[in-house]
Design an enzyme around this catalytic site. Structure first.
Site, PDB file in Angstrom:
ATOM      1  CG  ASN A 154     -12.447 -17.268  29.156  1.00  0.00           C
ATOM      2  OD1 ASN A 154     -12.129 -16.932  28.021  1.00  0.00           O
ATOM      3  ND2 ASN A 154     -12.597 -18.521  29.502  1.00  0.00           N
ATOM      4  CD  GLU A 252     -11.461 -25.159  20.131  1.00  0.00           C
ATOM      5  OE1 GLU A 252     -12.125 -25.778  20.981  1.00  0.00           O
ATOM      6  OE2 GLU A 252     -10.603 -25.699  19.418  1.00  0.00           O
ATOM      7  CB  CYS A 286     -14.602 -22.986  27.933  1.00  0.00           C
ATOM      8  SG  CYS A 286     -12.868 -23.354  27.587  1.00  0.00           S
TER       9      CYS A 286
HETATM   10  P1  NAD Z   1     -18.830 -14.064  22.935  1.00  0.00           P
HETATM   11  O1  NAD Z   1     -19.293 -15.131  22.013  1.00  0.00           O
HETATM   12  O2  NAD Z   1     -19.789 -13.077  23.418  1.00  0.00           O
HETATM   13  O3  NAD Z   1     -17.620 -13.224  22.275  1.00  0.00           O
HETATM   14  C1  NAD Z   1     -16.453 -13.838  21.798  1.00  0.00           C
HETATM   15  C2  NAD Z   1     -15.820 -12.949  20.739  1.00  0.00           C
HETATM   16  O4  NAD Z   1     -16.680 -12.915  19.609  1.00  0.00           O
HETATM   17  C3  NAD Z   1     -15.625 -11.496  21.164  1.00  0.00           C
HETATM   18  O5  NAD Z   1     -14.425 -11.017  20.621  1.00  0.00           O
HETATM   19  C4  NAD Z   1     -16.814 -10.796  20.518  1.00  0.00           C
HETATM   20  O6  NAD Z   1     -16.615  -9.424  20.262  1.00  0.00           O
HETATM   21  C5  NAD Z   1     -16.932 -11.567  19.221  1.00  0.00           C
HETATM   22  N1  NAD Z   1     -18.249 -11.537  18.581  1.00  0.00           N
HETATM   23  C6  NAD Z   1     -19.456 -11.310  19.145  1.00  0.00           C
HETATM   24  N2  NAD Z   1     -20.432 -11.370  18.207  1.00  0.00           N
HETATM   25  C7  NAD Z   1     -19.828 -11.668  17.035  1.00  0.00           C
HETATM   26  C8  NAD Z   1     -20.299 -11.899  15.712  1.00  0.00           C
HETATM   27  N3  NAD Z   1     -21.589 -11.834  15.403  1.00  0.00           N
HETATM   28  N4  NAD Z   1     -19.400 -12.214  14.760  1.00  0.00           N
HETATM   29  C9  NAD Z   1     -18.087 -12.313  15.058  1.00  0.00           C
HETATM   30  N5  NAD Z   1     -17.580 -12.088  16.293  1.00  0.00           N
HETATM   31  C10 NAD Z   1     -18.439 -11.790  17.274  1.00  0.00           C
HETATM   32  O7  NAD Z   1     -18.146 -14.846  24.145  1.00  0.00           O
HETATM   33  P2  NAD Z   1     -17.561 -14.217  25.478  1.00  0.00           P
HETATM   34  O8  NAD Z   1     -18.688 -13.817  26.357  1.00  0.00           O
HETATM   35  O9  NAD Z   1     -16.492 -13.228  25.142  1.00  0.00           O
HETATM   36  O10 NAD Z   1     -16.826 -15.497  26.105  1.00  0.00           O
HETATM   37  C11 NAD Z   1     -17.432 -16.438  26.917  1.00  0.00           C
HETATM   38  C12 NAD Z   1     -17.767 -17.684  26.142  1.00  0.00           C
HETATM   39  O11 NAD Z   1     -16.592 -18.205  25.514  1.00  0.00           O
HETATM   40  C13 NAD Z   1     -18.281 -18.799  27.016  1.00  0.00           C
HETATM   41  O12 NAD Z   1     -19.385 -19.407  26.403  1.00  0.00           O
HETATM   42  C14 NAD Z   1     -17.114 -19.767  27.091  1.00  0.00           C
HETATM   43  O13 NAD Z   1     -17.460 -21.109  27.351  1.00  0.00           O
HETATM   44  C15 NAD Z   1     -16.523 -19.611  25.738  1.00  0.00           C
HETATM   45  N6  NAD Z   1     -15.127 -20.053  25.718  1.00  0.00           N
HETATM   46  C16 NAD Z   1     -14.841 -21.216  25.048  1.00  0.00           C
HETATM   47  C17 NAD Z   1     -13.545 -21.698  25.050  1.00  0.00           C
HETATM   48  C18 NAD Z   1     -13.187 -22.977  24.332  1.00  0.00           C
HETATM   49  O14 NAD Z   1     -11.998 -23.197  24.094  1.00  0.00           O
HETATM   50  N7  NAD Z   1     -14.145 -23.824  23.984  1.00  0.00           N
HETATM   51  C19 NAD Z   1     -12.534 -20.976  25.713  1.00  0.00           C
HETATM   52  C20 NAD Z   1     -12.875 -19.795  26.368  1.00  0.00           C
HETATM   53  C21 NAD Z   1     -14.171 -19.338  26.367  1.00  0.00           C
END
Ligand code: NAD
Length: 484
Positions: A154, A252, A286
């Protein structure tokens, strides 16, 4: 686009751009049109091994530089990124579907600022010395070692730079694994790092998906810390593989944040603020306020003005300067968000506006969704408590502060919130009772980079930001010197 015009991305390992030797590639699509314009390598464990090894080799030399020298490198990277400011915005807008104006003001700008900010913090660290009658204690902040930095789609470079800068600033070396959906600005960062001549192996980049690259990176025995930003269910997996190896972990995760509107608020400012909080980046932040709690006595007026403002948002081509809302990240995500709108109807909600895909003329292949406002749902319903992460906001009435607090706290998440009132004392009292990591009073996403950033409950573990980032990306060591 013809095959020969596609951009084929490379990994960046040990100071070199390394072509993907495997056969697995993934299409990089423009969310606004659905067109493929690049290919990202789906790297596997062998590539992760090489990147971790490069980081491990570089760490002792890098970690022995003085903090001031490392801060100078952060400033060099910031300068280089600043010279690519417009390219960052263009790539980010194309890759994520967000409006170009937002990609400039939020993504490009913060990516540069993150490096400058942490350069300043690292230079300004004060010695910590504690004297007793017969001894002097001092604290050393040593590098942890090799860091795995995993980021979502995002806010791609914004979040990656938020981790890279303090991590290397504190003497660690890193392997970055950006989202496979939005890899373009991570590539740009590697070009910036390469062109300033950062020592080889300090920052490495491996492209790939979660299973093929993310999981082996987290599990790698030579990775000492993991800074992960992403969804809560992925965070669970990351935590469960990192914990038995006692890695330092920062998570996060997701959010379902409340905006609480009291009757004594400034109506005009509040409507503008709550619309921005609900729909910035198509609701894919988020921190977005996706559940709005409004005091009963002003509910009807607020609802009317809120819906009017949402309907006035201009949705369309992200490259158009006047666009306020762009496309959602992917077809799968659009489907998930639309599924929640269907669920809202089943749960007894009323769609006040939106709810439909909307297709700006010439952008028919994109992932379009009209900004959607839903009323009449129980605050305990799934739509009102689960993270949707799209342009969907639910409205709820409350009569007393206690009722508002109960609703604000009735989700598994606890990341952020905003409170709107002209009575700052009431605003502070109420804000301090919300189960959340961050809250704004009469504002939203009004960031000061010195403050702690992170969530409670299922929104994460640990804090980053300011001195909390410096603490996470280092090991504090106490040396006690007994006086003669
Ligand atoms: P996601 O969890 O699907 O992916 C995030 C990252 O993790 C990607 O690079 C992905 O390839 C990797 N990943 C996926 N499976 C993994 C595994 N088993 N082991 C290690 N890495 C893995 O999230 P998304 O769809 O890319 O992002 C959206 C989410 O992120 C939403 O839930 C949003 O709230 C959250 N978010 C949180 C914050 C915060 O600061 N709290 C900020 C931005 C987004």
């Amino acid at each position: 686009m013809d095959e020969q015009d596609l951009v084929y991305l490379t990994n960046y390992i040990g100071g070199s751009f390394v072509e993907h030797s495997g056969r697995d590639w993934m299409d990089v699509l423009e969310p606004a049109t659905g067109r493929v314009y690049a290919k990202v390598p789906l790297s596997g464990p062998g590539t992760i091994d090489s990147a971790v090894e490069a980081a491990r080799e570089a760490q002792p030399g890098w970690g022995s530089l003085s903090p001031d020298d490392r801060a100078d490198w952060l400033d060099k990277i910031a300068d280089q990124l600043e010279s690519s400011y417009e390219e960052i915005a263009l790539l980010e807008s194309r890759d994520t579907g967000k409006p170009i104006s937002l990609a400039r003001s939020l993504d490009a700008s913060r990516s540069v600022t993150n490096f400058r900010f942490f350069a300043g913090m690292i230079r300004e660290q004060e010695p910590e010395i504690f004297d007793t009658d017969d001894s002097t204690n001092y604290v050393l902040y040593k590098p942890v070692g090799v860091g795995a930095l995993i980021t979502p789609w995002n806010l791609p470079l914004y979040l990656l730079s938020w981790k890279v800068a303090p991590a290397i600033g504190m003497g660690n070396t890193v392997v970055c694994k950006p989202s496979e959906l939005t890899p373009m600005t991570a590539d740009l960062l590697m070009r910036a790092v390469d062109s300033v001549g950062l020592p080889a192996g300090v920052i490495n980049l491996v492209h790939g998906d979660g299973i093929g690259a993310g999981a082996p990176l987290v599990e790698h025995p030579d990775v000492d810390l993991v800074s992960f930003t992403g969804g809560t269910s992925t965070g669970e997996k990351v935590a469960s593989s990192a914990a038995p190896m006692f890695k330092k972990v920062s998570l996060e995760l997701g959010g379902k944040n409340s905006s609480i509107v009291f009757a004594d608020c400034d109506m005009e400012d509040t409507v503008a603020g709550v619309v921005r909080s609900g729909f910035l980046n198509q609701g894919q932040v988020c921190l977005c306020g996706s559940r709005v709690l409004v005091e009963d006595s002003i509910y009807d007026e607020f609802e009317e003005k809120f819906v009017e403002s949402v309907e006035a948002l201009s949705i369309g081509d992200p490259s158009d300067e006047s666009t306020q809302l762009g496309a959602l990240i992917s077809k799968e995500h659009l489907q998930k968000v639309r599924g929640y709108v269907d669920l809202a109807l089943e749960e007894g909600g009323t769609i006040l506006t939106g709810g439909e895909p909307c297709l700006p003329s010439d952008l028919g292949g994109g992932n379009w969704m009209a900004p959607t406002v839903i009323s009449g749902l129980s605050p305990h319903s799934r739509c009102s408590t689960e993270e949707i992460f799209g342009p969907v906001v639910t409205l709820h009435r409350f009569e007393t502060d206690d009722e508002a607090l109960e609703i604000a706290n009735c989700t598994r998440y606890g990341l952020a919130g905003s409170v709107w009132t002209s009575n700052l004392e009431r605003g502070r009292r109420f804000s301090e009772s919300i189960e959340t990591g961050m809250v704004w009073i009469n504002a939203w996403l009004h960031r000061d980079l010195r403050v702690p950033f992170g969530g409670v409950k299922d929104s994460g573990v640990g804090r980053e930001g300011g001195k909390w980032s410096l603490g996470f990306f280092s090991e504090a060591m106490n040396v006690c010197v007994k006086h003669n």
